[in-house]
Design a protein around this motif. Structure first.
Motif, PDB file in Angstrom:
ATOM      1  N   ILE A  18      -0.017  -3.855   6.116  1.00  0.00           N
ATOM      2  CA  ILE A  18      -0.491  -2.534   6.507  1.00  0.00           C
ATOM      3  C   ILE A  18      -1.948  -2.392   6.096  1.00  0.00           C
ATOM      4  N   ILE A  47      -0.336  -4.404  10.864  1.00  0.00           N
ATOM      5  CA  ILE A  47      -0.178  -2.974  11.145  1.00  0.00           C
ATOM      6  C   ILE A  47      -1.558  -2.320  11.100  1.00  0.00           C
ATOM      7  N   ASP A  62       2.587   1.176  13.352  1.00  0.00           N
ATOM      8  CA  ASP A  62       3.342   1.386  12.112  1.00  0.00           C
ATOM      9  C   ASP A  62       4.561   0.468  12.117  1.00  0.00           C
ATOM     10  N   ILE A  85       2.746   6.020   3.458  1.00  0.00           N
ATOM     11  CA  ILE A  85       3.091   4.720   4.032  1.00  0.00           C
ATOM     12  C   ILE A  85       4.436   4.237   3.491  1.00  0.00           C
ATOM     13  N   HIS A  88       7.411   6.184   4.926  1.00  0.00           N
ATOM     14  CA  HIS A  88       7.703   5.748   6.298  1.00  0.00           C
ATOM     15  C   HIS A  88       8.429   4.403   6.277  1.00  0.00           C
ATOM     16  N   CYS A  89       7.976   3.488   5.410  1.00  0.00           N
ATOM     17  CA  CYS A  89       8.616   2.174   5.317  1.00  0.00           C
ATOM     18  C   CYS A  89      10.058   2.312   4.818  1.00  0.00           C
TER      19      CYS A  89
END
Length: 307
Positions: A18, A47, A62, A85, A88-89
């Motif tokens: 990311i 990402i 994402d 982040i 979301h992961c």
């Protein structure tokens, strides 16, 4: 027995970076390039919502957009973006993360609050986290170099675990000239979640690792540290060097990784009780690395010392 809970970080089948980019000298550029150059033998995803392709690979906005399971993410974005982040992961099933970003407990009151938020998110989603403020992790035999280092470790049977990324690169520089290889190189950084004890517990059972070098600035969870150290030292040689032996070193360690450094004589006694060997200088650590990587084993009273 099932896989170790740190397998998601040490042996991931898929990695998403990311913040992967092509901007010169950016963390995301370096770590993604290192994973490609090392020949990572799993799925690799960049990402970056601003690009369709990064370093010749299809980029995704994402983790959700990948549409496939991701074992581990490497986060190379500013500290303020990390909580969102990781949430979301976690929502999309990621269970391992390496956070390279600095600006957490080593950065004062604001950084400590940010780190606490990150830890709450990680706990909520059972997401284990290496770092933050770390160099990353290498597993040379598996083609995994998830660091932003210019070094590339050769495969071997020696594991290196260090709170300091600079110590990692220094030892890797030296090891390259000595043709010494590694089973794993782990930069702990602030060690907010995954700590020394858990990494040592993993390496104690790791078939690729025959001996372990450890560089410690401070221990957050003494009980877990002693448990992991004792388990590893019973099965393999463990050599430990600790910074902060004096007041100046303690202050430097605190400002570097936010580490709490205990009394030196207490640390000495703890190592002796666990069965680990203490090196007092980096030169001694280098010497130990050379001996342990040689494969020689002394049996009986057949050792002569000339000094």
């Amino acid at each position: 027995m099932g896989p170790h809970f740190l397998s998601r970080i040490f042996t991931p089948r898929s990695v998403a970076v990311i913040g992967a980019s092509e901007r010169p000298n950016a963390l995301g550029t370096l770590v993604f390039s290192n994973l490609i150059d090392a020949g990572f033998n799993g799925e690799l995803y960049p990402i970056n919502p601003k690009h369709e392709n990064v370093q010749g690979r299809k980029a995704y906005p994402d983790v959700e957009a990948i549409g496939r399971p991701v074992d581990m993410v490497v986060v190379a974005t500013p500290a303020r973006t990390v909580p969102g982040i990781l949430r979301h992961c976690g929502e999309h099933g990621v269970k391992g993360a390496v956070v390279l970003s600095a600006g957490f407990s080593e950065g004062g009151r604001v950084g400590k609050r940010l780190e606490q938020e990150v830890m709450e998110i990680a706990k909520e989603y059972d997401l284990r986290l290496l770092g933050p403020n770390c160099l990353g992790i290498m597993r040379p035999s598996r083609g995994m170099n998830a660091t932003f280092s210019n070094n590339r470790a050769q495969p071997g049977n020696l594991a290196l675990v260090s709170q300091s990324g600079a110590i990692c690169t220094g030892i890797l520089d030296w090891a390259e000239s000595q043709e010494i290889g590694f089973s794993a190189v782990v930069s702990m950084g602030d060690a907010s979640d995954v700590d020394f004890g858990e990494v040592l517990d993993y390496l104690a059972l790791d078939r690729e690792t025959r001996s372990i070098l450890v560089y410690v600035e401070g221990v957050r969870n003494a009980r877990r540290f002693m448990s992991g150290l004792r388990a590893a030292a019973r099965m393999k040689p463990v050599i430990v060097i600790k910074s902060g032996r004096h007041a100046e070193g303690s202050r430097a360690a605190m400002s570097h990784t936010g580490a709490l450094v205990g009394a030196d004589d207490v640390f000495d006694a703890a190592l002796e009780r666990a069965g680990a060997v203490r090196a007092m200088t980096i030169q001694q650590l280098f010497s130990a690395a050379r001996i342990l990587s040689s494969g020689y084993k002394i049996e009986g009273n057949r050792l002569a010392i000339v000094t």
